[in-house]
Design an enzyme around this catalytic site. Structure first.
Site: not given
Ligand code: SAT
Ligand code: MN
Length: 587
Positions: A201, A254, A252, A73, A371, A230, A210, A277
């Site tokens: 992406y 964790c 993230s 992102r 991913r 989240h 998101k 998520d």
């Molecule tokens: O790219 S996503 O937002 O779907 C995953 C992430 O970065 O947490």
């Molecule tokens: Mn996430």
């Protein structure tokens, strides 16, 4: 008469000029056709969009390599376009909606020439849920179209459901030239519209994730009285066969997905997974808080996922029930035609990295943000309640962070308000894996800093308001698996042993369990914490639960700095919680 949906699609086609328009029905047949197009016809940066992996060991699984400049992102290119900057708050990039629209219309003009525009009607949430939302995204990327089938309830009766209504969430997406200088992710909360250009992406392109389910939905939640968070959602069943549900937000790195699918080490306990998520949480007619997972799949970090860290995810990846499973920017074992990433196993003999180069062990084979995309229907630990349109009642809310000192393994907040305070100051120390220096503390309130679609001060206020609406508000806890001892070693084994923390949390949630009060909340007593068969010394357990407010000087200063950023929008209730923490320190 054309419906508002048909009219909108016509307008977008008029603007982007695709050669073909394909309305997705979400069927497996269609997904197989799209994958075939991605294997045989379309290319990205010289690579096919999809290549098929080992048919025997990874059936119906495909490798995708994104453009090397498009692997995560891009928060700096993400904007929330409220009528004014104050509404977006210091936590968002803001652009005037008119200016943002004009910019996007310019980029979109003719951008789908010679391409197919996929129209994807989808539901976030179970179609029969009062909390679900009908959405439509268009895209010119076959990777995005296939990913959306995995991640959402795509097709089916969504078009019928929308009917002649204009109340559906809109997403426009084009990969454009994949030029970082011509890349924007724009949110228009008042219109329920997301416009994304220049990236293919994950969170930049799968707009139901998101962009809608957090940024836009958090704002809808503010207006409609609910919470878009989240958070993972999981069920925990004890020896008495009763199941309790918890929702947890962790920044993230964790182990959030690992927690959602953990394999408990204490006999008699099982866990079930509802989401890894995002949680949408509403106060139900009975005054209880109910959570649904708006998504239908996992878009999980591959690097580091293994039979040790997350055996249930490894099984999910091989379940092969729902077509297809995707692997993005992982390495490839060329002898076996299997995906490989750091942490999975010893490196195989012949590997090419995520960019297709021979792997020599110096640079990583898989990108750190590599991913997998897999349907939740493949999940070994899927909860039967996943399909319950009402959602599940939440008994405890858990916040967490990676803190080497100060914060105990677990503590219970004193009240809803105090719990909101602990979420609002939540932070995590950076790991060496990230681009920045290790050990730097970053505040990430409720793990929502990049995802809250409006001013975060107002968001804290909203959390307090939702608390007031509930008859039986869940208790709020904080966990920290990462406290270290004098030698800098983690004292807590984590993973499946985290069930012990969950067990204590559930005991406390129903008004049982032993605890000791401290200035920051209640912590377990060593004799009130299930240590049967656990290989951690009593003295380490004592250290794990220790709270020494005299060590909090720096922390208090840093909280003050953090709160200052939100200025006058900071709710006075949270400032009062801060003041009482200071008093405890000064006592
Ligand atoms: O790219 S996503 O937002 O779907 C995953 C992430 O970065 O947490
Ligand atoms: Mn996430």
């Amino acid at each position: 008469m054309a419906t508002p949906l048909e009219k909108w699609i016509e307008e977008i086609a008029e603007l982007t000029k695709p050669e073909k328009i394909h309305w997705c029905d979400g069927s497996e047949k269609e997904a197989r056709e799209l994958v075939k197009i991605g294997i045989e016809k379309e290319k990205l940066n010289g690579n096919p969009i999809f290549s098929e992996l080992n048919k025997t060991t990874y059936p119906d699984s495909y490798l995708h390599r994104s453009h090397p400049n498009d692997v995560a992102r891009t928060e700096n290119l993400t904007f929330v376009c409220h009528p004014n900057k104050e509404m977006a708050g210091p936590n968002n990039n803001w652009m005037d909606p008119k200016e943002a629209k004009a910019k996007m219309l310019g980029l979109y003009a003719g951008c789908m020439k010679g391409k197919t525009m996929y129209v994807m009607p989808y539901m976030m949430g179970h179609p029969d849920s009062p909390y679900a939302k009908a959405c439509v995204q268009v895209t010119d990327s076959v990777y995005v179209a296939v990913s959306m089938r995995i991640m959402t309830r795509l097709g089916g009766k969504v078009v019928e459901k929308i009917g002649s209504s204009d109340k559906f969430v809109k997403g426009v997406h084009s990969v454009g030239e994949l030029d970082p200088n011509r890349r924007y992710i724009m949110h228009f909360p008042d219109e329920g519209l997301v416009m994304s250009y220049g990236s293919g992406y994950g969170g930049n392109a799968l707009l139901g994730k998101k962009c809608f389910s957090l940024r836009i939905a958090s704002y809808l939640g503010l207006k409609e009285g609910w919470l878009a968070e989240h958070m993972i959602i999981m069920g925990i069943t004890g020896p008495d066969k009763k199941t309790f549900y918890v929702a947890a937000a962790l920044p993230s790195a964790c182990g959030k997905t690992n927690l959602a699918m953990m394999q408990p080490t204490i006999p008699g306990y099982t866990i079930t997974t509802l989401g890894d998520d995002i949680a949408w949480m509403n106060v139900g007619p009975d005054g209880q808080l109910y959570a649904i997972n708006p998504e239908y799949g996992f878009f999980g970090v591959a690097s580091g996922t293994s039979m040790k860290t997350n055996p249930n995810m490894m099984k999910t990846l091989h379940a092969n029930k729902f077509y297809p499973t995707l692997y993005t920017n992982v390495g490839l074992d060329t002898d076996k035609n299997e995906p490989w990433w750091e942490g999975m196993s010893e490196a195989p003999k012949n590997v090419i990295d995520w960019q297709g180069k021979k792997y020599d062990g110096k640079e990583k084979a898989a990108h750190a943000n590599s991913r997998f995309t897999v349907s939740i229907r493949n999940c070994e630990t899927l909860s039967p309640e996943e399909e319950n349109p009402k959602g599940v009642p939440i008994s405890a809310i858990i916040f967490g962070g990676r803190r080497s000192s100060l914060l105990p393994l677990v503590y219970e907040s004193k009240s809803w308000q105090h719990g909101v305070f602990s979420g609002s100051i939540m932070g995590s120390e950076t790991t060496a894996a990230a681009a920045h220096a290790a050990g730097v503390l970053r505040r990430d309130p409720m793990a929502m800093l990049p995802f809250c679609g409006y001013n975060m001060g107002d968001y804290f206020f909203h959390w307090l308001e939702v608390g007031k609406k509930m008859k039986n508000a869940p208790k709020i806890f904080f966990v920290n698996w990462f406290r270290t001892n004098e030698e800098g070693k983690f004292m807590w084994p984590g993973f499946g042993e985290n069930i012990r923390v969950m067990k204590w949390i559930l005991e406390r949630a129903i008004g049982k369990g032993k605890a000791k009060e401290t200035p920051i909340g209640s912590v377990p007593t060593v004799d009130g914490f299930d240590m049967t068969g656990l290989d951690v010394s009593k003295s380490d357990m004592e250290k794990l639960f220790r709270v020494n407010i005299k060590e909090w000087g720096e922390e208090i200063k840093s909280i003050e700095e953090h709160y200052k950023k939100f200025g006058a929008t900071m709710p006075k209730e949270l400032l009062a919680e801060y003041e009482s923490l200071v008093k405890e320190y000064e006592k």
